[in-house]
Design an enzyme around this catalytic site. Structure first.
Site, PDB file in Angstrom:
ATOM      1  N   GLU A 197      32.521   2.643 -32.738  1.00  0.00           N
ATOM      2  CA  GLU A 197      31.298   1.317 -31.881  1.00  0.00           C
ATOM      3  C   GLU A 197      29.705   1.171 -32.436  1.00  0.00           C
ATOM      4  OE1 GLU A 197      28.881   1.511 -27.426  1.00  0.00           O
ATOM      5  OE2 GLU A 197      29.403   3.838 -28.495  1.00  0.00           O
ATOM      6  N   ARG A 417      38.287  17.795 -33.425  1.00  0.00           N
ATOM      7  CA  ARG A 417      37.578  17.111 -33.892  1.00  0.00           C
ATOM      8  C   ARG A 417      36.745  18.159 -34.949  1.00  0.00           C
ATOM      9  NH1 ARG A 417      32.250  15.302 -29.977  1.00  0.00           N
ATOM     10  NH2 ARG A 417      30.642  15.168 -31.467  1.00  0.00           N
ATOM     11  N   LYS A 427      25.187  11.865 -31.043  1.00  0.00           N
ATOM     12  CA  LYS A 427      23.809  10.577 -31.574  1.00  0.00           C
ATOM     13  C   LYS A 427      22.744  10.546 -30.682  1.00  0.00           C
ATOM     14  CE  LYS A 427      27.006   7.259 -32.611  1.00  0.00           C
ATOM     15  NZ  LYS A 427      28.123   5.483 -32.563  1.00  0.00           N
TER      16      LYS A 427
END
Length: 767
Positions: A197, A417, A427
């Protein structure tokens, strides 16, 4: 004409005869190929695959005398030996060969022939036979066998095979977990995608996904798409796309094609209409909090059974961006109460009136990732979608979207992950550190961003090896940093040039008796074990500098080694009232043995107009947080490390002036550093690179209370008060929850009589 002998190190038994005669005659070079089948000789335009024919061909080409009638019998024996399993039969064959060699050097004639190599190869390829030979019951055969094996040509074969196996082991270790590969994968047809993204910088977790996608695309000779998932105008900006591509380039990751989800907005909108018309989607204006509660409790929305006409009307309102439209969203009609909550009528379209950075104000409605991703994957020809297993609950949803629209299916391959101790990948939390000025920016060496870890000296090769070594592990754990930095050290150590730097704190001037009257300059290697790194200029002078720590450790008349110079004897040192060494006098003793000295000392010549030194700053960093893993309810402000950057003023040899930003070096006896360029004051700055040892990666934070101040260059006036947790009260009395019982031997002193023949003497400690 020289041929090529292609063979695989995995062959069992290994074709020792063919390989050995190839190197002995020099008529064929060896090509170890893990993908090869058996052994193949290509020579003079012909291809031979039978080992006995290969040996005969190479013997003939090499001019080995072999016209004996017995040769055929030895070739037959060599073909039979590997099939014999009974020890009596093996022993009988060895006895016969031993008797034959009792008065002969070789099997046939007075020189090595094809017969020798074919039989030697058969023996060498049998573990049982080699074991029997070591019993020394066949001395003549063992003498002959050992002689052939000790030849330089044979040793080169053994070394080549060992190296080929090591290379294969390294490859297997790196990609062992990928042995099964991707399901339903066909060479040349695999298409993977990396869909970031464009709302921030890539971090080390993204790096794993990017590298795995590229790894599989190359493995199957396929393609990788870099697709920007730009479906949320609130967060996304064009500049983030540019920085992401730069980050990928830093990782040496390059896509075959760059696309955007926004390229498919028209098609996605049509698919949304199709879902409504087939009764697989409905419009809903339930308030967000209520919707979240209803989904959790398994309660159907009041609009779930609205008519198709009503749903189309509300979706049209959404599309226009009207006040009424902004109250609605579009939901897929999967399930109300499925145990997997990801399947409880997820939102697939929502209204957003902000202009999109690529499409402007054309759209007022945007698809969610869960809706757009499977559709665009299918449309772009993606064969395998790699996802972290945090999405595993959504995998059925992914497949449902594709099936509901009748699109080409896509395989999902998930992996764990990547998480590290003392490391934030959120983030939102990373933004907080930037916004409060606790770090200088997204490329701060304390940050887990791709830019941050690269700036701290982590190499792409080490990162790639580490990521691939993780494989498709499904375990969600917080990894230690030591393995990654240890890998990195192995990459940089052989090529990092060596320089010297001394701390300026109480630096000690020293005089060298027997040193040059005037400074002398000599060229010495930048890396003693790798001359290809180049040479540097070292200045030798009678007036030098030493570090305070080294000078303090000197004993009177101690012999030490001045690195790259030789031994010297400490004749005297001056210490002030504070215990600080202010000067040292040494006498050169170049005939001394450096192997016998305990201390190897770095030094620098005192500067002159002609030979100057360079002022530098050495930086070391700590983790940003004091807790190994933050839980969901933890507030990051409560766990900020008060001090995370440590600066040391130092002076370095003049050779460092030629370094540029990004160069990795070693300051000997200090560690590895990466040049971070010149600071505003002109001083070169060097960032310490951890080497994987405990001391270099341990948290330096101590329990304390203080204020975490912004990094230099960060936001002024922004400070965050942080407090270390108060230590729990400790009682001097140990807590004992055991039942009180009497000692089995009583309370008195236990006597242990022993029957010995020793004289009895009085204990010297008795009164």
């Amino acid at each position: 004409m020289a041929g090529v002998l292609t063979l695989t190190p995995a062959t069992s038994p290994f074709p020792w005869a063919a390989a050995a005669i190839a190197t002995y005659t020099g008529k064929a070079s060896l090509n170890f190929d893990t993908a090869a089948q058996g052994v193949t000789l290509e020579i003079d335009g012909s291809k031979i695959t039978a080992e006995d024919e290969i040996v005969q061909t190479l013997a003939k080409a090499g001019g080995l005398a072999d016209d004996s009638a017995k040769t055929a019998a030895y070739f037959a024996l060599a073909k039979t030996l590997p099939t014999v399993t009974a020890f009596p039969e093996i022993t009988a064959a060895l006895d016969s060969l031993d008797d034959h060699l009792a008065y002969r050097t070789f099997l046939v004639g007075h020189d090595i022939t094809a017969a020798d190599w074919i039989v030697w190869g058969a023996l060498k390829g049998s573990v049982k036979i080699v074991g029997l030979l070591k019993n020394n019951k066949h001395p003549h055969l063992l003498r002959w066998f050992t002689h052939l094996e000790s030849l330089e040509s044979t040793q080169s074969v053994i070394a080549g095979l060992s190296e080929a196996k090591s290379a294969k082991a390294r490859s297997n270790k790196t990609a062992a977990s990928f042995a099964l590969g991707l399901q339903n994968a066909k060479e040349g047809e695999v298409v993977t995608r990396f869909p970031p993204e464009p709302s921030g910088y890539l971090h080390i977790g993204h790096a794993k996904a990017a590298m795995l996608n590229q790894y599989f695309a190359k493995m199957y000779k396929g393609k990788m798409i870099i697709r920007f998932d730009d479906t949320n105008p609130t967060k996304e900006r064009t500049e983030f796309e540019e920085t992401i591509l730069e980050d990928l380039a830093l990782l040496d990751v390059h896509g075959d094609k760059i696309t955007h989800t926004s390229d498919y907005f028209d098609q996605l909108y049509e698919y949304a209409l199709q879902m409504i018309k087939t009764g697989k989607a409905y419009a809903d204006n339930t308030p967000q909090e209520q919707m979240r509660k209803e989904r959790f409790d398994g309660i159907a929305s009041q609009h779930r059974d609205d008519s198709i006409e009503d749903n189309l009307k509300h979706f049209a309102e959404m599309t226009s961006g009207s006040d009424e439209g902004t109250k609605w969203c579009l939901r897929a009609k999967l399930s109300v109460d499925n145990p997997n909550k990801a399947l409880r009528d997820p939102v697939i379209y929502r209204t957003n009136l902000l202009p999109h950075h690529r499409t402007g104000s054309k759209w007022k409605v945007y698809p969610t990732y869960d809706f757009a991703c499977p559709i665009v994957d299918s449309l772009e020809g993606v064969t395998h979608a790699l996802r972290t297993n945090e999405y595993r609950d959504r995998n059925p949803q992914y497949h449902w979207m594709i099936e509901a629209l009748g699109l080409r299916p896509v395989n999902i391959w998930d992996f764990s992950r990547l998480n590290f101790i003392y490391t934030l990948l959120s983030k939102r939390k990373l933004h907080w550190f930037v916004d409060t000025g606790l770090v200088r920016g997204w490329d701060d060496p304390r940050f887990p961003t791709v830019r941050g870890v690269r700036r701290r000296g982590l190499t792409v090769e080490a990162l790639r090896q580490f990521m691939l070594a993780q494989g498709p592990s499904q375990a969600i754990v917080s990894l230690e940093w030591d393995s990654l930095w240890t890998l990195n050290k192995k990459v940089i150590d052989p090529i990092a040039p060596r320089f010297w730097a001394l701390s300026k704190a109480n630096i000690v001037p020293a005089t060298i008796k027997g040193g040059p009257e005037k400074p002398e300059v000599k060229s010495v290697p930048k890396h003693k074990k790798n001359p290809e790194v180049g040479e540097k200029q070292t200045v030798y002078s009678s007036q030098i500098f030493l570090e305070q720590e080294d000078a303090l450790s000197f004993d009177d008349q101690e012999e030490v080694t001045l690195m790259d110079w030789g031994n010297a004897i400490v004749r005297s040192k001056t210490v002030n009232d504070a215990g600080v060494v202010t000067s040292v006098e040494l006498e050169l003793h170049l005939e001394g043995d450096f192997r016998k000295t305990k201390k190897k000392i770095t030094w620098l010549p005192q500067p002159t107009e002609e030979h100057t030194l360079v002022d530098v700053t050495l930086l070391d960093h700590d983790y940003l947080i004091t807790k190994k893993k933050l839980e969901e309810n933890d507030d990051v402000k409560d766990f900020v490390t008060p001090v995370t950057e440590f600066r040391e003023d130092a002076v370095a040899d003049a050779n460092v002036r030629a370094l540029k930003k990004g160069d990795i070096i070693q300051f000997e006896r200090k560690g590895y550093y990466i040049c971070d360029g010149a600071a505003p004051d002109g001083r070169l700055e060097f960032i310490h690179i951890p080497d994987g040892r405990a001391a270099s990666i341990a948290s330096k934070a101590a329990p304390q209370t203080g204020t975490a101040t912004p990094a230099e260059g960060g936001k002024k006036g922004a400070s965050v008060s942080v407090s270390a947790p108060a230590p729990a009260a400790v009682s001097d009395t140990p807590v004992d929850t055991m039942y009180k019982v009497a000692k089995v031997y009583g309370e008195g002193e236990l006597e242990t009589p022993a029957d010995t023949k020793m004289y009895k003497v009085k204990n010297v400690y008795d009164a």
